[in-house]
Scaffold this active site. Structure first.
Site, PDB file in Angstrom:
ATOM      1  N   HIS A 365     -31.978 115.296 -12.045  1.00  0.00           N
ATOM      2  CA  HIS A 365     -30.704 115.911 -12.421  1.00  0.00           C
ATOM      3  C   HIS A 365     -30.201 115.449 -13.787  1.00  0.00           C
ATOM      4  O   HIS A 365     -29.021 115.606 -14.064  1.00  0.00           O
ATOM      5  CB  HIS A 365     -29.635 115.581 -11.381  1.00  0.00           C
ATOM      6  CG  HIS A 365     -29.753 116.354 -10.107  1.00  0.00           C
ATOM      7  ND1 HIS A 365     -29.248 117.624  -9.956  1.00  0.00           N
ATOM      8  CD2 HIS A 365     -30.339 116.037  -8.927  1.00  0.00           C
ATOM      9  CE1 HIS A 365     -29.495 118.056  -8.727  1.00  0.00           C
ATOM     10  NE2 HIS A 365     -30.160 117.120  -8.091  1.00  0.00           N
ATOM     11  N   LYS A 556     -14.542 119.205 -14.936  1.00  0.00           N
ATOM     12  CA  LYS A 556     -15.848 118.612 -14.657  1.00  0.00           C
ATOM     13  C   LYS A 556     -15.714 117.112 -14.866  1.00  0.00           C
ATOM     14  O   LYS A 556     -14.670 116.630 -15.296  1.00  0.00           O
ATOM     15  CB  LYS A 556     -16.916 119.178 -15.593  1.00  0.00           C
ATOM     16  CG  LYS A 556     -16.573 119.031 -17.079  1.00  0.00           C
ATOM     17  CD  LYS A 556     -17.592 119.751 -17.943  1.00  0.00           C
ATOM     18  CE  LYS A 556     -17.426 121.240 -17.805  1.00  0.00           C
ATOM     19  NZ  LYS A 556     -18.670 121.969 -18.084  1.00  0.00           N
ATOM     20  N   ARG A 557     -16.753 116.361 -14.557  1.00  0.00           N
ATOM     21  CA  ARG A 557     -16.728 114.927 -14.797  1.00  0.00           C
ATOM     22  C   ARG A 557     -16.510 114.647 -16.279  1.00  0.00           C
ATOM     23  O   ARG A 557     -17.004 115.386 -17.131  1.00  0.00           O
ATOM     24  CB  ARG A 557     -18.048 114.325 -14.320  1.00  0.00           C
ATOM     25  CG  ARG A 557     -18.135 112.814 -14.368  1.00  0.00           C
ATOM     26  CD  ARG A 557     -19.316 112.333 -13.536  1.00  0.00           C
ATOM     27  NE  ARG A 557     -20.537 113.031 -13.881  1.00  0.00           N
ATOM     28  CZ  ARG A 557     -21.407 112.617 -14.794  1.00  0.00           C
ATOM     29  NH1 ARG A 557     -21.164 111.520 -15.489  1.00  0.00           N
ATOM     30  NH2 ARG A 557     -22.503 113.294 -15.029  1.00  0.00           N
ATOM     31  N   LYS A 562     -20.382 116.034 -22.341  1.00  0.00           N
ATOM     32  CA  LYS A 562     -19.756 117.298 -21.924  1.00  0.00           C
ATOM     33  C   LYS A 562     -18.723 117.768 -22.947  1.00  0.00           C
ATOM     34  O   LYS A 562     -18.302 118.901 -22.934  1.00  0.00           O
ATOM     35  CB  LYS A 562     -19.137 117.142 -20.547  1.00  0.00           C
ATOM     36  CG  LYS A 562     -20.175 116.882 -19.451  1.00  0.00           C
ATOM     37  CD  LYS A 562     -19.526 116.682 -18.100  1.00  0.00           C
ATOM     38  CE  LYS A 562     -20.536 116.323 -17.030  1.00  0.00           C
ATOM     39  NZ  LYS A 562     -21.386 117.458 -16.614  1.00  0.00           N
ATOM     40  N   THR A 664     -22.961 123.327 -12.246  1.00  0.00           N
ATOM     41  CA  THR A 664     -22.662 124.287 -11.175  1.00  0.00           C
ATOM     42  C   THR A 664     -21.258 124.848 -11.349  1.00  0.00           C
ATOM     43  O   THR A 664     -20.976 125.950 -10.882  1.00  0.00           O
ATOM     44  CB  THR A 664     -22.791 123.645  -9.782  1.00  0.00           C
ATOM     45  OG1 THR A 664     -22.001 122.447  -9.733  1.00  0.00           O
ATOM     46  CG2 THR A 664     -24.241 123.330  -9.457  1.00  0.00           C
ATOM     47  N   LYS A 668     -19.616 128.704 -10.738  1.00  0.00           N
ATOM     48  CA  LYS A 668     -18.417 129.003  -9.934  1.00  0.00           C
ATOM     49  C   LYS A 668     -17.403 129.791 -10.753  1.00  0.00           C
ATOM     50  O   LYS A 668     -16.790 130.739 -10.252  1.00  0.00           O
ATOM     51  CB  LYS A 668     -17.810 127.697  -9.428  1.00  0.00           C
ATOM     52  CG  LYS A 668     -18.706 126.937  -8.462  1.00  0.00           C
ATOM     53  CD  LYS A 668     -18.269 125.492  -8.309  1.00  0.00           C
ATOM     54  CE  LYS A 668     -19.339 124.676  -7.602  1.00  0.00           C
ATOM     55  NZ  LYS A 668     -19.115 123.228  -7.671  1.00  0.00           N
TER      56      LYS A 668
END
Length: 837
Positions: A365, A556-557, A562, A664, A668
């Site tokens: 991952h 998100k985290r 990111k 993910t 969504k």
């Protein structure tokens, strides 16, 4: 009354039977009369009522699995972010309307009762949410399966803000009990830690190794049931809780040594006390390794017990058992299965190794080197001495194979060795997983390509057939049907009932994008979802958000790759434009953040502080009112995601290309009609391919271009010096505007960006700002925007977790789905309204 008819009464699905069961649990489980019961009492009674029906289906599922003696998939994951269970279980059992009617008998509303449920924080982010989606799909596809993990007493921390800084509070999710779990103390197992090994002569006169641990810990399983979507199937998730084998020393207690009397209990229970203890200290590292070994060792004993109940031939083990390692956390299971087979069951090494490799498969991952787990050899020697010996033996035999395939290539052996020699001896868990598994998959096309050709190239050259891609997916039951009931109703009205289990049917929406009436209905649903989110933010954060503005979401985290920081710089740039010219053509926007930073991740926590400080300044500036709003909703979890995904107009997926494995959240958002602003990273690439380039706002470099820029020598200061807006935006961080005059708070961010800028924020600032501004302006054309929104949902049927699980099963597990037997009064019908009949 017969046993069957009694079961039909106990777990019946008529309104009368369900209402009586609810009343019985209220009285006899909760000890409350209806007139004195609280909302939480009704929730608990309802949960037990639903659980009874799950139990009936689970028992039927177990009987059928045992009768057919099928292969079972065991999913090993350190995280399962399940979300609230009541709504999901009612949906999958087809009992929503019945539960609503039963509660109404007592003057209660289902929506209010659902809100009282505490969400178990048994995960950190996407890894845990993915595992939960896969549980749902495994049961919905009727693939015999069981999830395994840890029953953390305290889950991922509760996030609160103090003056904009993240503060962590314990997540005591078990404080009022958890009605969805069933304790199974009779399945208790014991595992060892520490000690030493010795050579012995076994019963057959052969040399064998015996491990003599210093101490043992008991694992007690708790089972949570995961139902399939209206098919009568239920698969279990088994969570292990650590307990002392001897929890109380009576002699010490009687001698007045009260603390040491419970020392064993404290030491043992610490193993499952908290999710992901901080591993910046030696004690934290040891506790993490204890957690990982504890849950896989308990699970393997449980699996072997099930296998041995019906089989004697160990060579049949891979025919009945498939174990999926969800990232590197459970990788020590490879050494543990070898230990059990060789040491405990006297299986010859070569046979045991053949069994082990045929049993395990591994999902990677990550592409981040720092996220690839490695354990110091010294720590394994202390904590798991026998496993270290086994790993060395596996490595020795493996490197012999490498030398035979690539003679005279010493550097290849050094690169591929499970043991890293410098700067200290460490066990590379990714390498152990590659060597000990028969299949290795990435979770998006780009990541799988980079794994094969860059990160694990040596292994793919050795075993090209081991590598494959399975792009992640999400369950439409939770993240569309539950999260977005109005949109779901429109989809069902337009497409029929089948889309929830065959998400590819969403492609049939494409012609409706040109239908004005359909577009209007779609737009009204989005606006309704935006109003609901605005009301929630107003009530919980006391921030007024105008639903007429663009809802631009990034949840998100929190991690630098990111690039929440890039979004923050864009917001600052917009604010500066507005301050310079109150009439600047800025589209009114509400920026909605949600993210937790790891407690020890200082830069991530500083970025949270920056976003909150920028938000406080902008939200309190009359010049920005109704133009710009910034909201950072604390404690982002599954339930909060279910509020945000349906309301978002724009989804920010702006990681640096080559950094995000898949994502993910991007799926969504798109499934719920958000339009992505993103890079060619992770599953963004596949989303863009399927929704159409015209319905995706793309910016930034490719992963190859990122690599080329690094190789050429990236200098972030060059971008700073030649872009006036970028320079002014970055300088604002040390101007004191957002900190009451303090110019030093955010200087570490500026220093990092003008120094290494590892994730190339400054290199892509201009491209991102141009793209984000274009997306906001595109929103002004309502018809065109709604069309983009529809096309996003229509193109995302591929991203169902049902499709992902089918791919895992077709290419890796090869488990045969089982058709469930009839189960009397416990339900199992497939129609969406069947529960009412």
């Amino acid at each position: 009354m017969s046993v069957q008819s009694d079961e039909a009464t106990r777990t019946g699905t008529s309104i009368a039977a369900f209402t009586q069961a609810l009343l019985d649990h209220l009285r006899y489980t909760q000890g409350k009369n209806p007139d004195t019961a609280t909302t939480h009492d009704y929730y608990t009674a309802l949960a037990h009522t639903v659980r009874d029906r799950l139990m009936a289906q689970w028992l039927a599922t177990r009987r059928e699995d045992a009768r057919t003696d099928v292969k079972t998939v065991y999913y090993f994951s350190a995280e399962y972010l399940l979300g609230r269970q009541l709504g999901n279980n009612l949906l999958n059992l087809g009992l929503e309307d019945i539960a609503r009617a039963a509660l109404a008998t007592f003057g209660q509303h289902l929506d209010a009762v659902r809100e009282s449920e505490v969400e178990p924080g048994l995960g950190n982010g996407g890894l845990g949410r993915l595992a939960a989606c896969y549980l749902d799909s495994l049961a919905s596809l009727r693939i015999p399966a069981m999830g395994y993990s840890i029953r953390y007493e305290f889950g991922i921390f509760k996030q609160v803000f103090a003056d904009g800084w993240q503060m962590e509070q314990p997540d005591n999710w078990l404080v009022n009990g958890y009605p969805w779990e069933v304790a199974r103390p009779e399945d208790r197992v014991e595992i060892g830690f520490g000690g030493h090994t010795e050579w012995v002569i076994d019963d057959h006169g052969a040399y064998a190794v015996r491990w003599l641990p210093d101490y043992r810990v008991a694992g007690v399983p708790y089972t949570v049931l995961a139902p399939g979507y209206r098919n009568g199937a239920v698969n279990p998730l088994r969570l292990w809780s650590a307990q002392a084998t001897d929890s109380f020393d009576l002699q010490r207690f009687n001698a007045g040594d009260y603390l040491h009397a419970v020392e064993s209990k404290t030491r043992s229970e610490n193993i499952t006390k908290v999710l992901y203890p901080d591993d910046s200290t030696p004690q934290g590292k040891q506790l993490r390794l204890q957690q990982q070994y504890f849950f896989v060792a308990c699970s393997l004993q449980d699996i072997i017990r099930t296998f041995r109940a019906q089989h004697d031939d160990w060579r049949q083990f891979p025919d009945h058992v498939a174990i999926q390692l969800n990232d590197t956390h459970p990788t020590i299971a490879i050494a543990e299965l070898m230990r059990l087979l060789v040491d405990e069951y006297a299986v010859a090494w070569n046979v045991a190794w053949e069994i082990t490799r045929a049993t395990f498969s591994f999902t990677s991952h990550t592409l981040l080197p720092e996220a690839s787990e490695q354990w110091p050899v010294s720590l394994l020697h202390t904590l798991l001495p026998r496993h270290l010996e086994i790993i060395y033996e596996i490595n020795s035999r493996f490197l012999d194979d490498v030398r035979r395939r690539f003679p005279d290539d010493l550097t290849r052996c050094i690169r591929m060795s499970i043991i890293a020699e410098t700067p200290e001896k460490r066990v590379r868990l990714v390498h152990l997983a590659c060597v000990g598994s028969h299949a290795i998959n990435g979770v998006a096309g780009l990541q799988s390509h980079l794994l094969r050709d860059r990160e694990l190239r040596d292994f793919s050259e050795l075993w090209p057939d081991k590598f494959l891609n399975v792009t992640n997916g999400v369950t439409p039951r939770r993240f569309v049907r539950l999260a977005n009931p109005d949109l779901s109703a429109l989809l069902t009205e337009t497409l029929g009932n089948g889309w929830l289990t065959d998400l590819d049917q969403l492609t049939r929406l494409r012609p409706y994008a040109d239908d004005a009436a359909f577009r209007d209905a779609w737009r009204q649903i989005k606006q309704r979802n935006k109003r609901l989110l605005a009301e929630y933010i107003g009530a919980s954060q006391e921030i007024a958000v105008n639903p007429a503005t663009v809802f631009d979401a990034m949840v998100k985290r929190l991690h630098e790759y990111k690039r929440q920081l890039l979004k923050a710089l864009h917001i600052i740039a917009l604010y500066r434009r507005l301050k310079a010219d109150p009439h600047a053509p800025i589209v009114p926007q509400a920026f909605i953040f949600g993210a937790k930073a790891a407690p020890g991740y200082r830069m991530a926590k500083l970025i949270i502080k920056l976003i909150n400080a920028v938000g406080t300044t902008i939200n309190n500036d009359p010049a920005a009112r109704n133009r710009l709003t910034v909201v950072f909703v604390p404690n982002f979890d599954v339930s909060l995601g279910e509020r945000i995904y349906p309301a978002a107009d724009i989804a920010e997926q702006i990681s640096l290309a080559g950094m995000e494995a898949s994502g993910t959240g991007n799926m969504k958002f798109a499934l719920n009609g958000a339009v992505t602003v993103g890079t060619l990273d992770g599953a963004n690439i596949e989303i863009r391919d399927r929704v159409g380039a015209d319905n995706f706002f793309l910016f930034g470099m490719t992963s190859d271009e990122v690599s080329a820029l690094r190789t050429a020598g990236y200098r972030s200061r060059d971008y700073y010096e030649r872009d006036d807006e970028l320079r002014a935006t970055l300088d604002t961080l040390t101007s004191g505007i957002f900190t009451g005059g303090d110019t030093e708070v955010f200087r570490p961010i500026v220093d990092a960006l003008l120094g290494v800028d590892q994730y190339m924020v400054l290199a892509e600032f201009r491209a991102y700002v141009t793209c984000a501004d274009a997306a906001a302006h595109a929103y002004s054309d309502t018809d065109a925007w709604v069309r983009k929104s529809i096309m996003n949902t229509a193109g995302c049927g591929f991203f169902s977790s049902d499709r992902a699980i089918r791919e895992y099963n077709d290419h890796i597990w090869h488990a045969a789905p089982v058709t469930p037997l009839g189960i009397g009064g416990s339900g199992g019908s497939s129609g969406p309204d069947s529960a009412m009949h």
